[in-house]
Design a protein around this motif. Structure first.
Motif, short mmCIF file in Angstrom:
data_model
loop_
_atom_site.label_atom_id
_atom_site.label_comp_id
_atom_site.label_asym_id
_atom_site.label_seq_id
_atom_site.Cartn_x
_atom_site.Cartn_y
_atom_site.Cartn_z
N PHE A 28 10.30 -60.50 49.05
CA PHE A 28 11.14 -60.18 48.02
C PHE A 28 12.60 -60.68 48.18
O PHE A 28 13.24 -61.16 47.27
CB PHE A 28 11.28 -58.59 47.90
CG PHE A 28 10.03 -58.03 47.32
CD1 PHE A 28 9.55 -58.39 46.04
CD2 PHE A 28 9.39 -56.94 47.86
CE1 PHE A 28 8.32 -57.83 45.42
CE2 PHE A 28 8.31 -56.35 47.31
CZ PHE A 28 7.86 -56.96 46.06
N LEU A 29 13.01 -60.76 49.33
CA LEU A 29 14.42 -61.07 49.65
C LEU A 29 14.40 -62.50 49.47
O LEU A 29 15.48 -63.19 48.93
CB LEU A 29 14.78 -60.79 50.95
CG LEU A 29 15.07 -59.60 51.38
CD1 LEU A 29 15.24 -59.42 53.16
CD2 LEU A 29 16.40 -59.08 50.68
N ALA B 90 14.69 -63.03 45.55
CA ALA B 90 15.81 -62.59 45.33
C ALA B 90 17.06 -63.66 45.29
O ALA B 90 17.74 -63.74 44.47
CB ALA B 90 16.28 -61.27 45.90
N LEU B 91 16.86 -64.19 46.69
CA LEU B 91 18.05 -65.06 47.16
C LEU B 91 17.88 -66.45 46.11
O LEU B 91 18.72 -67.29 45.90
CB LEU B 91 17.77 -65.60 48.66
CG LEU B 91 18.37 -64.70 49.54
CD1 LEU B 91 17.94 -64.92 50.98
CD2 LEU B 91 19.76 -64.47 49.47
N ARG C 114 16.59 -66.50 43.05
CA ARG C 114 17.26 -66.12 41.57
C ARG C 114 18.86 -66.10 41.95
O ARG C 114 19.44 -66.56 40.83
CB ARG C 114 16.97 -64.89 41.27
CG ARG C 114 15.33 -64.87 41.04
CD ARG C 114 15.00 -63.90 39.84
NE ARG C 114 13.65 -64.28 39.37
CZ ARG C 114 12.63 -63.12 39.09
NH1 ARG C 114 13.45 -61.86 38.73
NH2 ARG C 114 11.53 -63.34 38.78
N VAL C 115 19.60 -65.73 42.87
CA VAL C 115 20.96 -65.72 43.22
C VAL C 115 21.36 -67.28 43.23
O VAL C 115 22.40 -67.68 42.63
CB VAL C 115 21.35 -64.93 44.40
CG1 VAL C 115 22.71 -65.11 44.85
CG2 VAL C 115 21.07 -63.55 44.26
N THR D 246 21.29 -68.42 39.67
CA THR D 246 22.51 -67.99 38.76
C THR D 246 23.86 -68.60 39.26
O THR D 246 24.82 -68.99 38.56
CB THR D 246 22.55 -66.41 39.08
OG1 THR D 246 21.38 -65.90 38.68
CG2 THR D 246 23.79 -65.72 38.26
#
Length: 146
Positions: free
Chosen positions: A24-25, A28-29, A31-32, A35
């Protein structure tokens, strides 16, 4: 055969939990990071468009300042012309005013002398009274209109 003890099950569960957490991390990283890339591209695009707009705005301000300087110059010229016209008007009035009044008085005296001494008396205006929408002319005591 080997039997699984309670400590081993707990260790396997902790390992699976950490694997899921790390997955999950990682998502998330990722996707960051996407962005941040999009934000960097957006800032670069805005900068590319803003620089020419600022240059155009600066040119417009310089042009407006030039026009204001021209209007100021014209206004000062108009003020100078106005003061010159006022001075000329005063000079003409003082130069020709007195003699023109004298010529007019002389002409009036000549007309009176040639007219046989008639008095210039203005005609008597009739007296009228307005009564709610109609005009009534007053008559003198002898029955004649004024």
């Amino acid at each position: 055969m080997h039997t699984v003890s309670g400590g081993e099950v707990a260790g396997i569960l902790v390992a699976v939990f950490w694997a899921i957490l790390v997955s999950f991390l990682a998502v998330a990283l990722a996707r960051v990071a996407q962005t941040l890339k999009a934000t960097t591209k957006l800032v670069a695009d805005v900068t590319d468009q803003a620089v020419p707009l600022l240059a155009d705005a600066s040119a417009a301000v310089r042009s407006a300042q030039t026009q204001i300087d021209r209007v100021d110059s014209i206004a000062s010229d108009v003020q100078e012309v106005t003061s010159n016209a006022s001075a000329l008007s005063t000079t003409v009035a003082s130069t020709f005013g007195g003699p023109l009044v004298k010529v007019a008085a002389f002409g009036y005296g000549v007309r009176r002398a040639l007219g046989g001494g008639k008095e210039d008396v203005p005609a008597k205006a009739s007296r009228r009274t307005v009564i709610v929408g109609r005009t009534v002319t007053r008559r003198s005591a002898r029955g004649k209109r004024d």
